[in-house]
Design a protein around this motif. Sequence first.
Motif, PDB file in Angstrom:
ATOM      1  N   GLN A 296       0.753  -1.208  -0.102  1.00 12.68           N
ATOM      2  CA  GLN A 296      -0.015  -0.179  -0.086  1.00 12.68           C
ATOM      3  C   GLN A 296       1.165   1.252   0.063  1.00 12.68           C
ATOM      4  OE1 GLN A 296      -2.674  -0.313   3.232  1.00 12.68           O
ATOM      5  NE2 GLN A 296      -3.659  -2.090   2.526  1.00 12.68           N
ATOM      6  N   ALA A 297       2.021   1.248   0.571  1.00 15.21           N
ATOM      7  CA  ALA A 297       2.916   2.338   0.609  1.00 15.21           C
ATOM      8  C   ALA A 297       3.332   2.535  -0.583  1.00 15.21           C
ATOM      9  CB  ALA A 297       4.107   2.007   1.547  1.00 15.21           C
ATOM     10  N   GLY A 298       3.747   1.651  -1.562  1.00 16.84           N
ATOM     11  CA  GLY A 298       4.393   1.539  -2.737  1.00 16.84           C
ATOM     12  C   GLY A 298       5.716   2.410  -2.950  1.00 16.84           C
ATOM     13  N   GLN A 299       6.456   2.130  -1.764  1.00 19.50           N
ATOM     14  CA  GLN A 299       7.762   2.593  -1.849  1.00 19.50           C
ATOM     15  C   GLN A 299       8.989   1.374  -2.288  1.00 19.50           C
ATOM     16  OE1 GLN A 299       8.588   4.991   1.638  1.00 19.50           O
ATOM     17  NE2 GLN A 299       7.422   6.686   0.674  1.00 19.50           N
ATOM     18  N   TYR A 300       8.439   0.220  -2.148  1.00 20.34           N
ATOM     19  CA  TYR A 300       9.270  -0.852  -2.347  1.00 20.34           C
ATOM     20  C   TYR A 300       8.809  -1.624  -3.614  1.00 20.34           C
ATOM     21  CZ  TYR A 300      10.145   0.333   2.494  1.00 20.34           C
ATOM     22  OH  TYR A 300      10.827   0.801   3.893  1.00 20.34           O
ATOM     23  N   PRO A 301       9.777  -2.036  -4.449  1.00 18.51           N
ATOM     24  CA  PRO A 301       9.318  -3.061  -5.566  1.00 18.51           C
ATOM     25  C   PRO A 301       8.792  -4.376  -5.115  1.00 18.51           C
ATOM     26  CG  PRO A 301      11.727  -2.156  -5.932  1.00 18.51           C
ATOM     27  CD  PRO A 301      10.976  -1.570  -4.482  1.00 18.51           C
ATOM     28  N   ILE A 302       8.061  -5.125  -5.414  1.00 14.60           N
ATOM     29  CA  ILE A 302       7.406  -6.388  -5.003  1.00 14.60           C
ATOM     30  C   ILE A 302       8.558  -7.411  -4.655  1.00 14.60           C
ATOM     31  CG2 ILE A 302       5.995  -8.453  -5.539  1.00 14.60           C
ATOM     32  CD1 ILE A 302       4.076  -6.406  -7.063  1.00 14.60           C
ATOM     33  N   LYS A 303       9.407  -7.384  -5.613  1.00 15.74           N
ATOM     34  CA  LYS A 303      10.609  -8.492  -5.287  1.00 15.74           C
ATOM     35  C   LYS A 303      11.517  -8.005  -3.855  1.00 15.74           C
ATOM     36  CE  LYS A 303      13.122 -10.120  -8.501  1.00 15.74           C
ATOM     37  NZ  LYS A 303      14.047 -10.149  -9.670  1.00 15.74           N
ATOM     38  N   ALA A 320       1.798 -17.233  -1.537  1.00 14.04           N
ATOM     39  CA  ALA A 320       1.401 -16.945   0.017  1.00 14.04           C
ATOM     40  C   ALA A 320       0.425 -15.782   0.076  1.00 14.04           C
ATOM     41  CB  ALA A 320       2.361 -16.642   0.811  1.00 14.04           C
ATOM     42  N   PHE A 321       0.699 -14.719  -0.690  1.00 12.38           N
ATOM     43  CA  PHE A 321      -0.133 -13.441  -1.040  1.00 12.38           C
ATOM     44  C   PHE A 321      -1.500 -13.972  -1.522  1.00 12.38           C
ATOM     45  CE2 PHE A 321      -1.673  -9.570  -2.522  1.00 12.38           C
ATOM     46  CZ  PHE A 321      -1.299  -8.504  -1.157  1.00 12.38           C
ATOM     47  N   ARG A 322      -1.445 -14.704  -2.447  1.00 14.88           N
ATOM     48  CA  ARG A 322      -2.726 -15.234  -3.197  1.00 14.88           C
ATOM     49  C   ARG A 322      -3.647 -16.269  -2.111  1.00 14.88           C
ATOM     50  NH1 ARG A 322      -5.116 -15.624  -8.033  1.00 14.88           N
ATOM     51  NH2 ARG A 322      -2.855 -15.247  -9.351  1.00 14.88           N
ATOM     52  N   ARG A 323      -2.751 -16.834  -1.355  1.00 17.26           N
ATOM     53  CA  ARG A 323      -3.660 -17.673  -0.102  1.00 17.26           C
ATOM     54  C   ARG A 323      -4.076 -16.413   0.930  1.00 17.26           C
ATOM     55  NH1 ARG A 323      -1.271 -19.122   4.395  1.00 17.26           N
ATOM     56  NH2 ARG A 323       0.799 -19.042   3.564  1.00 17.26           N
ATOM     57  N   TRP A 324      -3.470 -15.427   1.095  1.00 14.95           N
ATOM     58  CA  TRP A 324      -4.186 -14.451   1.917  1.00 14.95           C
ATOM     59  C   TRP A 324      -5.227 -13.584   1.457  1.00 14.95           C
ATOM     60  CZ3 TRP A 324       1.757 -12.404   2.595  1.00 14.95           C
ATOM     61  CH2 TRP A 324       2.407 -13.386   3.416  1.00 14.95           C
ATOM     62  N   THR A 325      -5.163 -13.159   0.126  1.00 18.88           N
ATOM     63  CA  THR A 325      -6.004 -12.269  -0.348  1.00 18.88           C
ATOM     64  C   THR A 325      -6.679 -12.407  -1.622  1.00 18.88           C
ATOM     65  OG1 THR A 325      -4.372 -11.249  -1.875  1.00 18.88           O
ATOM     66  CG2 THR A 325      -4.247 -10.397   0.577  1.00 18.88           C
ATOM     67  N   GLY A 326      -6.413 -13.691  -2.153  1.00 19.94           N
ATOM     68  CA  GLY A 326      -7.057 -14.288  -3.396  1.00 19.94           C
ATOM     69  C   GLY A 326      -6.584 -13.371  -4.508  1.00 19.94           C
ATOM     70  N   THR A 327      -5.744 -12.758  -4.633  1.00 18.69           N
ATOM     71  CA  THR A 327      -5.149 -11.919  -5.905  1.00 18.69           C
ATOM     72  C   THR A 327      -3.644 -11.963  -5.706  1.00 18.69           C
ATOM     73  OG1 THR A 327      -5.291  -9.977  -7.000  1.00 18.69           O
ATOM     74  CG2 THR A 327      -5.197  -9.694  -4.621  1.00 18.69           C
ATOM     75  N   GLU A 335      -4.465  -1.934  -7.454  1.00 15.05           N
ATOM     76  CA  GLU A 335      -5.781  -1.337  -7.040  1.00 15.05           C
ATOM     77  C   GLU A 335      -5.508  -0.111  -5.954  1.00 15.05           C
ATOM     78  OE1 GLU A 335      -7.583  -4.613  -5.388  1.00 15.05           O
ATOM     79  OE2 GLU A 335      -8.092  -5.694  -7.197  1.00 15.05           O
ATOM     80  N   HIS A 336      -4.368  -0.180  -5.154  1.00 18.71           N
ATOM     81  CA  HIS A 336      -4.200   0.699  -4.086  1.00 18.71           C
ATOM     82  C   HIS A 336      -3.439   1.883  -4.388  1.00 18.71           C
ATOM     83  CE1 HIS A 336      -5.680  -3.033  -1.926  1.00 18.71           C
ATOM     84  NE2 HIS A 336      -6.075  -1.817  -0.787  1.00 18.71           N
ATOM     85  N   LEU A 337      -2.724   1.797  -5.579  1.00 23.14           N
ATOM     86  CA  LEU A 337      -1.655   2.875  -6.126  1.00 23.14           C
ATOM     87  C   LEU A 337      -2.226   3.259  -7.580  1.00 23.14           C
ATOM     88  CD1 LEU A 337       1.379   1.487  -4.818  1.00 23.14           C
ATOM     89  CD2 LEU A 337       0.237   3.190  -3.739  1.00 23.14           C
ATOM     90  N   GLY A 339      -2.405   5.501 -10.528  1.00 24.10           N
ATOM     91  CA  GLY A 339      -1.564   6.492 -10.844  1.00 24.10           C
ATOM     92  C   GLY A 339      -0.131   6.359 -10.662  1.00 24.10           C
ATOM     93  N   PHE A 340       0.319   5.329  -9.857  1.00 24.12           N
ATOM     94  CA  PHE A 340       1.703   5.032  -9.548  1.00 24.12           C
ATOM     95  C   PHE A 340       2.089   4.059 -10.608  1.00 24.12           C
ATOM     96  CE2 PHE A 340       0.132   7.206  -6.054  1.00 24.12           C
ATOM     97  CZ  PHE A 340       1.553   7.984  -5.536  1.00 24.12           C
ATOM     98  N   VAL A 341       3.440   4.053 -10.732  1.00 22.51           N
ATOM     99  CA  VAL A 341       3.983   2.874 -11.612  1.00 22.51           C
ATOM    100  C   VAL A 341       4.276   1.894 -10.678  1.00 22.51           C
ATOM    101  CG1 VAL A 341       5.892   2.288 -12.976  1.00 22.51           C
ATOM    102  CG2 VAL A 341       4.975   4.807 -13.273  1.00 22.51           C
ATOM    103  N   VAL A 342       3.852   0.806 -10.843  1.00 19.52           N
ATOM    104  CA  VAL A 342       3.964  -0.488 -10.264  1.00 19.52           C
ATOM    105  C   VAL A 342       5.245  -1.471 -10.670  1.00 19.52           C
ATOM    106  CG1 VAL A 342       3.003  -2.571  -9.165  1.00 19.52           C
ATOM    107  CG2 VAL A 342       1.780  -0.479  -9.345  1.00 19.52           C
ATOM    108  N   SER A 343       6.133  -1.880 -10.193  1.00 17.52           N
ATOM    109  CA  SER A 343       7.133  -2.720 -10.475  1.00 17.52           C
ATOM    110  C   SER A 343       7.094  -4.072  -9.680  1.00 17.52           C
ATOM    111  CB  SER A 343       8.411  -1.993 -10.391  1.00 17.52           C
ATOM    112  OG  SER A 343       9.563  -2.871 -10.867  1.00 17.52           O
ATOM    113  N   ASP A 344       7.362  -5.209 -10.385  1.00 18.02           N
ATOM    114  CA  ASP A 344       7.414  -6.416  -9.562  1.00 18.02           C
ATOM    115  C   ASP A 344       9.018  -6.772  -9.753  1.00 18.02           C
ATOM    116  OD1 ASP A 344       7.761  -6.931 -12.232  1.00 18.02           O
ATOM    117  OD2 ASP A 344       6.610  -8.754 -12.267  1.00 18.02           O
ATOM    118  N   SER A 345       9.946  -5.891 -10.039  1.00 23.59           N
ATOM    119  CA  SER A 345      11.253  -6.403  -9.851  1.00 23.59           C
ATOM    120  C   SER A 345      12.165  -5.277  -9.208  1.00 23.59           C
ATOM    121  CB  SER A 345      11.730  -6.507 -11.351  1.00 23.59           C
ATOM    122  OG  SER A 345      11.572  -5.023 -11.952  1.00 23.59           O
TER     123      SER A 345
END
Length: 345
Positions: A296-303, A320-327, A335-337, A339-345
């Motif tokens: 939600q903070a959006g300050q860290y890459p997902i990796k 694990a995240f899919r088990r917690w949230t279904g997504t 969904e929570h950011l 207008g921000f650029v989202v990176s998974d790396s």
Amino acid sequence: MQDYQKRLALNLLAYAVQKNTDLAQLCSLSGVELAELKSESSPGLTTQQINALWLNATELSHDSLFGLHFGESLQVAALGVVGELIRHSRTIGEALTHAAAFSHLITDVLTMEVNRSGQTFTIQFIPATASRNGSPLIFRQMMDFFMAFTLHEADGLILQKIQPTTVRIPIEPINLPEYERVLRCSSIQNATDYVMEFDGRYWDEPILAADYDLQAVLLRKVSVLDEAYSNAKSLRERINNFLLANAYLGVPTLDAIASNLNVSSRSLQRKLQEEGVTYQQLTDSIRKSLALHYLQAGQYPIKEVSCILGYNELSAFNRAFRRWTGTTPVSYQKEHLSGFVVSDS
């Protein structure tokens, strides 16, 4: 614990009245009986009542920064014996160390960490998971309160205004001037954590009201309260608070946490089983809460979030995240950011 919560609630009500708030209306909307609150024999406030007081005080006072201004006005004497211990410490550094050590007696909202390094020292306010996951408005008011109160409580100890060199806090640009005024800092950085950094010269500043003999008596008295508090809390709560406060170090193994609590791993497992939970469930819950916060903070890459939480592979974190949230983490962050650029790396 409950006595301190009631003491703080009474001070909140008193400050709200100063802000021209109708006391009867505030108590009624919050489900609080003033006579019971004043009675030493009455039970403590529930979390729902405390949250309602903060919410309704903010709305009825028409002050969107109620917590910040309340913290600016409150005196250290309002903390009872803990406040007296702080007031009779030898130096500012010692007073802050005591404040951090016994902050859990005052509130369940957060813990405090005081760190000295080189020519500076910092005070970090670490929110409890339950507080962060609750109402954003109430959470923010409480965090603002404790930061402002910690800063301003030092004024009466050394008769000078202590000024942070840097403050890190989530902040709305429209309110920046008021935060700069109350927190006495022109270098306020928008961040996800709550930290005040100070020039190291304040650390050894002597406290004018220091009474070493009285301090020893007060320290024994507070230690008794602390022991009673620790015994009253469940092992599950103690471990949960430890994991949250030390999240930046990663999630420790069962053996490591058992060693920290001075019990055997087998004994720890047995005691948790008696409370109806496993260590794996506790760590899983902490990882989930932290994952949601970081994304939600959006300050860290997902990796990077994956690594922070102790996952060796991004795929394991995704499962694990899919088990917690279904997504997936990527979908959740998008969904929570918006207008921000989202990176998974």
